[in-house]
Design a protein around this motif. Structure first.
Motif, PDB file in Angstrom:
ATOM      1  N   SER A   4     -10.449   9.497   0.144  1.00 51.45           N
ATOM      2  CA  SER A   4     -10.373   8.753  -1.117  1.00 51.45           C
ATOM      3  C   SER A   4      -9.085   7.939  -1.142  1.00 51.45           C
ATOM      4  O   SER A   4      -8.147   8.201  -0.385  1.00 51.45           O
ATOM      5  CB  SER A   4     -10.432   9.695  -2.319  1.00 51.45           C
ATOM      6  N   ILE A   5      -9.070   6.948  -2.012  1.00 46.78           N
ATOM      7  CA  ILE A   5      -7.891   6.107  -2.210  1.00 46.78           C
ATOM      8  C   ILE A   5      -7.458   6.221  -3.657  1.00 46.78           C
ATOM      9  O   ILE A   5      -8.265   6.051  -4.570  1.00 46.78           O
ATOM     10  CB  ILE A   5      -8.186   4.629  -1.873  1.00 46.78           C
ATOM     11  N   ASP A   6      -6.177   6.498  -3.855  1.00 50.78           N
ATOM     12  CA  ASP A   6      -5.613   6.557  -5.207  1.00 50.78           C
ATOM     13  C   ASP A   6      -5.333   5.121  -5.646  1.00 50.78           C
ATOM     14  O   ASP A   6      -4.395   4.480  -5.150  1.00 50.78           O
ATOM     15  CB  ASP A   6      -4.334   7.393  -5.196  1.00 50.78           C
ATOM     16  N   SER A   7      -6.140   4.615  -6.545  1.00 52.04           N
ATOM     17  CA  SER A   7      -6.006   3.218  -6.976  1.00 52.04           C
ATOM     18  C   SER A   7      -4.704   2.956  -7.719  1.00 52.04           C
ATOM     19  O   SER A   7      -4.253   1.804  -7.795  1.00 52.04           O
ATOM     20  CB  SER A   7      -7.202   2.805  -7.836  1.00 52.04           C
ATOM     21  N   ASP A   8      -4.081   3.997  -8.257  1.00 52.53           N
ATOM     22  CA  ASP A   8      -2.793   3.811  -8.928  1.00 52.53           C
ATOM     23  C   ASP A   8      -1.661   3.599  -7.926  1.00 52.53           C
ATOM     24  O   ASP A   8      -0.650   2.974  -8.255  1.00 52.53           O
ATOM     25  CB  ASP A   8      -2.469   5.013  -9.818  1.00 52.53           C
ATOM     26  N   VAL A  50      -5.025   6.769   7.312  1.00 45.67           N
ATOM     27  CA  VAL A  50      -4.173   7.574   6.419  1.00 45.67           C
ATOM     28  C   VAL A  50      -2.715   7.385   6.816  1.00 45.67           C
ATOM     29  O   VAL A  50      -1.842   7.173   5.972  1.00 45.67           O
ATOM     30  CB  VAL A  50      -4.573   9.069   6.466  1.00 45.67           C
ATOM     31  N   ARG A  51      -2.442   7.445   8.107  1.00 47.40           N
ATOM     32  CA  ARG A  51      -1.062   7.276   8.595  1.00 47.40           C
ATOM     33  C   ARG A  51      -0.551   5.851   8.401  1.00 47.40           C
ATOM     34  O   ARG A  51       0.643   5.633   8.176  1.00 47.40           O
ATOM     35  CB  ARG A  51      -0.969   7.644  10.072  1.00 47.40           C
ATOM     36  N   ALA A  52      -1.455   4.871   8.486  1.00 49.15           N
ATOM     37  CA  ALA A  52      -1.051   3.467   8.396  1.00 49.15           C
ATOM     38  C   ALA A  52      -0.745   3.007   6.972  1.00 49.15           C
ATOM     39  O   ALA A  52      -0.039   2.010   6.792  1.00 49.15           O
ATOM     40  CB  ALA A  52      -2.136   2.571   8.986  1.00 49.15           C
ATOM     41  N   CYS A  53      -1.241   3.719   5.984  1.00 47.43           N
ATOM     42  CA  CYS A  53      -1.026   3.305   4.594  1.00 47.43           C
ATOM     43  C   CYS A  53       0.466   3.404   4.244  1.00 47.43           C
ATOM     44  O   CYS A  53       1.043   4.491   4.302  1.00 47.43           O
ATOM     45  CB  CYS A  53      -1.841   4.177   3.641  1.00 47.43           C
ATOM     46  N   PRO A  54       1.087   2.290   3.868  1.00 48.91           N
ATOM     47  CA  PRO A  54       2.535   2.297   3.604  1.00 48.91           C
ATOM     48  C   PRO A  54       2.951   3.084   2.354  1.00 48.91           C
ATOM     49  O   PRO A  54       4.125   3.426   2.216  1.00 48.91           O
ATOM     50  CB  PRO A  54       2.890   0.821   3.469  1.00 48.91           C
ATOM     51  N   ALA A  57      -1.537   6.169  -0.125  1.00 48.53           N
ATOM     52  CA  ALA A  57      -2.544   6.153  -1.176  1.00 48.53           C
ATOM     53  C   ALA A  57      -3.867   6.772  -0.734  1.00 48.53           C
ATOM     54  O   ALA A  57      -4.715   7.057  -1.563  1.00 48.53           O
ATOM     55  CB  ALA A  57      -2.793   4.711  -1.653  1.00 48.53           C
ATOM     56  N   ILE A  58      -4.019   6.995   0.573  1.00 47.95           N
ATOM     57  CA  ILE A  58      -5.274   7.554   1.105  1.00 47.95           C
ATOM     58  C   ILE A  58      -5.109   9.041   1.323  1.00 47.95           C
ATOM     59  O   ILE A  58      -4.124   9.497   1.914  1.00 47.95           O
ATOM     60  CB  ILE A  58      -5.639   6.891   2.441  1.00 47.95           C
ATOM     61  N   THR A  59      -6.086   9.806   0.836  1.00 47.90           N
ATOM     62  CA  THR A  59      -6.062  11.242   1.072  1.00 47.90           C
ATOM     63  C   THR A  59      -7.335  11.650   1.814  1.00 47.90           C
ATOM     64  O   THR A  59      -8.412  11.071   1.625  1.00 47.90           O
ATOM     65  CB  THR A  59      -5.953  12.050  -0.237  1.00 47.90           C
ATOM     66  N   LEU A  60      -7.181  12.652   2.651  1.00 47.32           N
ATOM     67  CA  LEU A  60      -8.278  13.217   3.413  1.00 47.32           C
ATOM     68  C   LEU A  60      -8.244  14.708   3.146  1.00 47.32           C
ATOM     69  O   LEU A  60      -7.330  15.406   3.558  1.00 47.32           O
ATOM     70  CB  LEU A  60      -8.086  12.913   4.902  1.00 47.32           C
TER      71      LEU A  60
END
Length: 63
Positions: A4-8, A50-54, A57-60
């Motif tokens: 999922s991605i935390d849109s906040d 997930v690792r690339a998101c600065p 915001a991405i959770t697994l």
């Protein structure tokens, strides 16, 4: 696993869609979204996204 991605938190860098385009896309405003039907996180590139998101915001998560 469930992705999922935390849109906040998302800042719209697009690293998720570049890293794993079969799972992630961007919405009309340029923010990351998980493609419908891809929430299971089975694609091997999801962990790299997930690792690339600065802004992490991405959770697994395990289901």
């Amino acid at each position: 696993m469930r992705v999922s991605i935390d849109s906040d938190l998302c800042i719209g860098s697009g690293q998720c869609a570049l890293t794993s385009p079969s799972v992630f896309d961007t919405d009309d405003d340029g923010f990351g979204v998980v493609r419908p039907g891809q929430e299971d996180g089975r694609d091997p590139m999801v962990k790299e996204a997930v690792r690339a998101c600065p802004v992490q915001a991405i959770t697994l998560d395990a289901e």
